[in-house]
Design a protein around this motif. Structure first.
Motif, PDB file in Angstrom:
ATOM      1  N   LEU A 102       0.820  -1.208   0.000  1.00 17.61           N
ATOM      2  CA  LEU A 102       0.000   0.000   0.000  1.00 17.61           C
ATOM      3  C   LEU A 102       0.847   1.248   0.000  1.00 17.61           C
ATOM      4  N   LEU A 103       2.118   1.092   0.394  1.00 17.92           N
ATOM      5  CA  LEU A 103       3.020   2.228   0.459  1.00 17.92           C
ATOM      6  C   LEU A 103       4.190   1.989  -0.472  1.00 17.92           C
ATOM      7  N   THR A 104       4.940   3.018  -0.757  1.00 20.79           N
ATOM      8  CA  THR A 104       6.114   2.897  -1.624  1.00 20.79           C
ATOM      9  C   THR A 104       7.227   2.141  -0.904  1.00 20.79           C
ATOM     10  N   ASP A 105       8.192   1.692  -1.692  1.00 26.21           N
ATOM     11  CA  ASP A 105       9.266   0.877  -1.112  1.00 26.21           C
ATOM     12  C   ASP A 105      10.131   1.655  -0.128  1.00 26.21           C
ATOM     13  N   ASN A 106      10.300   2.941  -0.363  1.00 25.30           N
ATOM     14  CA  ASN A 106      11.161   3.718   0.520  1.00 25.30           C
ATOM     15  C   ASN A 106      10.428   4.269   1.737  1.00 25.30           C
ATOM     16  N   ASP A 107       9.167   3.894   1.934  1.00 28.63           N
ATOM     17  CA  ASP A 107       8.417   4.355   3.105  1.00 28.63           C
ATOM     18  C   ASP A 107       8.775   3.476   4.301  1.00 28.63           C
ATOM     19  N   VAL A 108       8.885   4.071   5.475  1.00 33.86           N
ATOM     20  CA  VAL A 108       9.299   3.328   6.674  1.00 33.86           C
ATOM     21  C   VAL A 108       8.269   2.280   7.090  1.00 33.86           C
ATOM     22  N   PHE A 109       7.030   2.440   6.669  1.00 33.24           N
ATOM     23  CA  PHE A 109       5.983   1.491   7.055  1.00 33.24           C
ATOM     24  C   PHE A 109       5.662   0.506   5.932  1.00 33.24           C
ATOM     25  N   SER A 110       6.460   0.469   4.899  1.00 32.79           N
ATOM     26  CA  SER A 110       6.151  -0.389   3.747  1.00 32.79           C
ATOM     27  C   SER A 110       6.170  -1.868   4.090  1.00 32.79           C
ATOM     28  N   PHE A 129       5.175  -3.243   6.853  1.00 30.63           N
ATOM     29  CA  PHE A 129       4.082  -3.634   7.740  1.00 30.63           C
ATOM     30  C   PHE A 129       2.803  -3.939   6.970  1.00 30.63           C
ATOM     31  N   LEU A 130       2.584  -3.231   5.881  1.00 29.10           N
ATOM     32  CA  LEU A 130       1.351  -3.398   5.104  1.00 29.10           C
ATOM     33  C   LEU A 130       1.730  -3.873   3.719  1.00 29.10           C
ATOM     34  N   THR A 131       1.492  -5.140   3.410  1.00 32.27           N
ATOM     35  CA  THR A 131       1.800  -5.715   2.105  1.00 32.27           C
ATOM     36  C   THR A 131       0.586  -6.433   1.567  1.00 32.27           C
ATOM     37  N   THR A 132       0.548  -6.576   0.260  1.00 31.20           N
ATOM     38  CA  THR A 132      -0.561  -7.302  -0.362  1.00 31.20           C
ATOM     39  C   THR A 132      -0.227  -8.766  -0.453  1.00 31.20           C
ATOM     40  N   THR A 133      -1.216  -9.628  -0.389  1.00 32.23           N
ATOM     41  CA  THR A 133      -1.023 -11.086  -0.495  1.00 32.23           C
ATOM     42  C   THR A 133      -1.828 -11.592  -1.666  1.00 32.23           C
ATOM     43  N   LYS A 134      -1.288 -12.554  -2.358  1.00 36.38           N
ATOM     44  CA  LYS A 134      -1.972 -13.147  -3.509  1.00 36.38           C
ATOM     45  C   LYS A 134      -2.669 -14.430  -3.107  1.00 36.38           C
TER      46      LYS A 134
END
Length: 529
Positions: free
Chosen positions: A514-522, A524-529
């Motif tokens: 949900l966030l860009t790769d360089n975001d500190v919270f990237s 924590f929030l990821t998409t799953t297939k």
């Protein structure tokens, strides 16, 4: 035999007196009491009581006239008491008394409205509890009694003025505020005497007689006048005109000039009373549109507007007061040197979020764009303060401010350097934000750097308009129509952006987060297939 329903003309004085004495006794039941008073009104309308005439010389007739007058006053007093309780039947009944009790002049050939009875009618309605004075009573009073009759309107102006003066003299009265608000409400029900055709097109409760023919001297009088000296002849010819003027003085309600004079007196008398804030706001908004253009001397209202701004300068009442002052300045030649200083004090981030900001911005636009002789330092000060306030204002207000500043800079070319000035490195802004006078703001020594900040506004419409300020393309376009920017809301801006056609990306990559790769919270929030 019950004689209360018998025709009074078929009864003797003794029988009429007995019926009056019986009907003046109050009844506990509301409906029965209302019927009693209405029957008493009809009895008096045919009893031969005449108002405005000298008492009869005959002793018996004078005694009978005194008896009728005494009981008539008692009936009016009873009706007034019931009107104060909010009874609609009594309001109608007392107006019926007014309609059946005219003042008689010229030996009964001319009938006029009885101003004393009309004043008691208004005085009673001023005492009705606000909870009882509902929309139904307002509609009844306006549509049935005030609007249809021009003579009632004319005499109402005088009655309201006298009641306001009487209440003003009771400086210790605790009911001044409520009575002032009620008198103002009744006065607002009456149509403004705007034109002669409009005023003369109305009907009358007591139809006036045809206009008297102009005085014409016969041949004998002309011969006698010619035989006199010049000075004596002028006096003889002037006397009939003065007599004719006195005879026509009681028909002033037919003249637009007299109606406007009484209209002004009524408003000035009511505005002297202490009004509640809600009534004050209504008066400030009502006067410029419906009153100031219909009175002989509108400048007499300037003190009211000045006091209103002095006491309520930071709210909607202050804005409306300045609007009235601006109307007097532009239409009636009022000299008010502190007007733009007081208007400048109202421009602040707080007013940009207020409910009345639309009314204020409309007033501001009129004051700044309609005056072609504004000096450069005034235009620069308002432009700077508006842009500073727009940074923290809603998008709708930001659009209005940018459109207004764009028009001002294009109309006053000497202020364009505010957006064209360039600096090498950082400099201190010379603008004095705490100044209450635009002449002390030092706006000519600064620049509109706030426009650059607005170019990065989150609302695309604001950013686009900010980027267009000072460009060559903008100078070729006509001035913005400010009215188009005054009605914007969050909803309208959202709909405007939604309807815009945007190009859709053809190459699309599924996001991994949900966030860009360089975001500190990237992580924590990821998409799953």
């Amino acid at each position: 035999m019950d004689r209360t329903n018998v025709d009074p003309q078929a009864l003797s004085h003794v029988e009429i007196a007995a019926s009056i004495k019986k009907l003046t006794k109050e009844l506990p039941d509301v409906r029965s009491d209302a019927s009693r008073l209405d029957e008493l009104r009809r009895l008096f309308s045919k009893a031969g009581l005449k108002f405005g005439q000298a008492p009869p010389e005959n002793r018996a007739a004078a005694k009978w006239h005194s008896f009728l007058l005494k009981n008539h006053k008692k009936m009016v007093s009873q009706l007034s008491d019931r009107i104060e309780e909010g009874r609609r039947s009594s309001i109608r009944c007392l107006f019926g008394v007014i309609a059946s009790s005219p003042l008689l002049e010229k030996e009964g050939s001319r009938r006029l409205v009885n101003a004393d009875l009309l004043q008691k009618w208004y005085q009673s309605m001023c005492s009705i509890d606000p909870a009882d004075f509902d929309a139904g009573i307002r509609h009844m009073v306006k549509s049935e009694f005030i609007m249809p009759y021009r003579d009632i309107q004319y005499y109402s102006f005088g009655c309201i003025a006298r009641l306001a003066v009487l209440e003003y003299k009771r400086r210790s009265s605790s009911s001044q505020s409520m009575i002032g608000a009620r008198l103002m409400e009744l006065l607002m029900m009456m149509p403004s005497p705007s034109s002669k055709d409009q005023w003369e097109s109305g009907s009358f409760l007591f139809e006036p007689p045809a206009q008297d023919a102009t005085f014409e001297e016969d041949s004998d009088d002309s011969a006698s006048v010619n035989s006199l000296g010049k000075e004596t002849a002028e006096k003889v010819t002037i006397r009939p005109r003065k007599r004719q003027k006195r005879e026509q003085s009681n028909e002033s309600f037919r003249e637009l000039k007299s109606c406007r004079r009484e209209f002004q007196k009524a408003w000035l008398a009511v505005l002297k009373l202490p009004l509640p804030k809600s009534s004050l706001k209504r008066a400030l908004q009502f006067l410029p549109e419906f009153v100031l253009n219909c009175v002989p001397n509108a400048l007499m209202f300037s003190d009211f507007f000045m006091e209103a701004y002095k006491d309520h300068g930071d709210g909607v009442a202050g804005v409306s007061a300045l609007e009235g002052l601006f109307h007097l300045i532009t239409h009636h030649g009022l000299e008010y040197p502190n007007f733009y200083s007081q208007l400048y004090c109202l421009v602040s981030p707080r007013v940009m979020h207020a409910k009345y900001r639309g009314r204020f911005l409309s007033l501001l636009s009129k004051c700044l764009t309609r005056n072609e002789l504004l000096p450069a330092h005034i235009v620069a000060a308002f432009s700077k303060r508006l842009c500073r306030s727009a940074i923290s204002s809603p998008p709708s207000t930001g659009l209005f401010v940018l459109a207004l500043v764009s028009n001002l800079l294009r109309k006053h070319s000497e202020c364009r350097f505010l957006i064209q000035r360039s600096h090498d490195g950082e400099i201190e802004d010379a603008f004095v934000t705490t100044a209450t006078d635009p002449t002390e703001s030092q706006a000519l020594r600064t620049s509109l750097w706030e426009v650059v900040a607005l170019e990065k506004h989150y609302c695309a419409s604001v950013a686009v308009l900010a980027k267009s300020l000072g460009t060559t393309e903008e100078s070729k376009l006509p001035l913005h129509q400010i009215e188009e920017f005054s009605d914007h809301t969050y909803e309208s801006l959202f709909e405007m952006e939604r309807k815009k056609r945007k190009k859709t990306a053809l190459a699309f990559v599924d996001p991994q987060s949900l966030l860009t790769d360089n975001d500190v919270f990237s992580t924590f929030l990821t998409t799953t297939k």
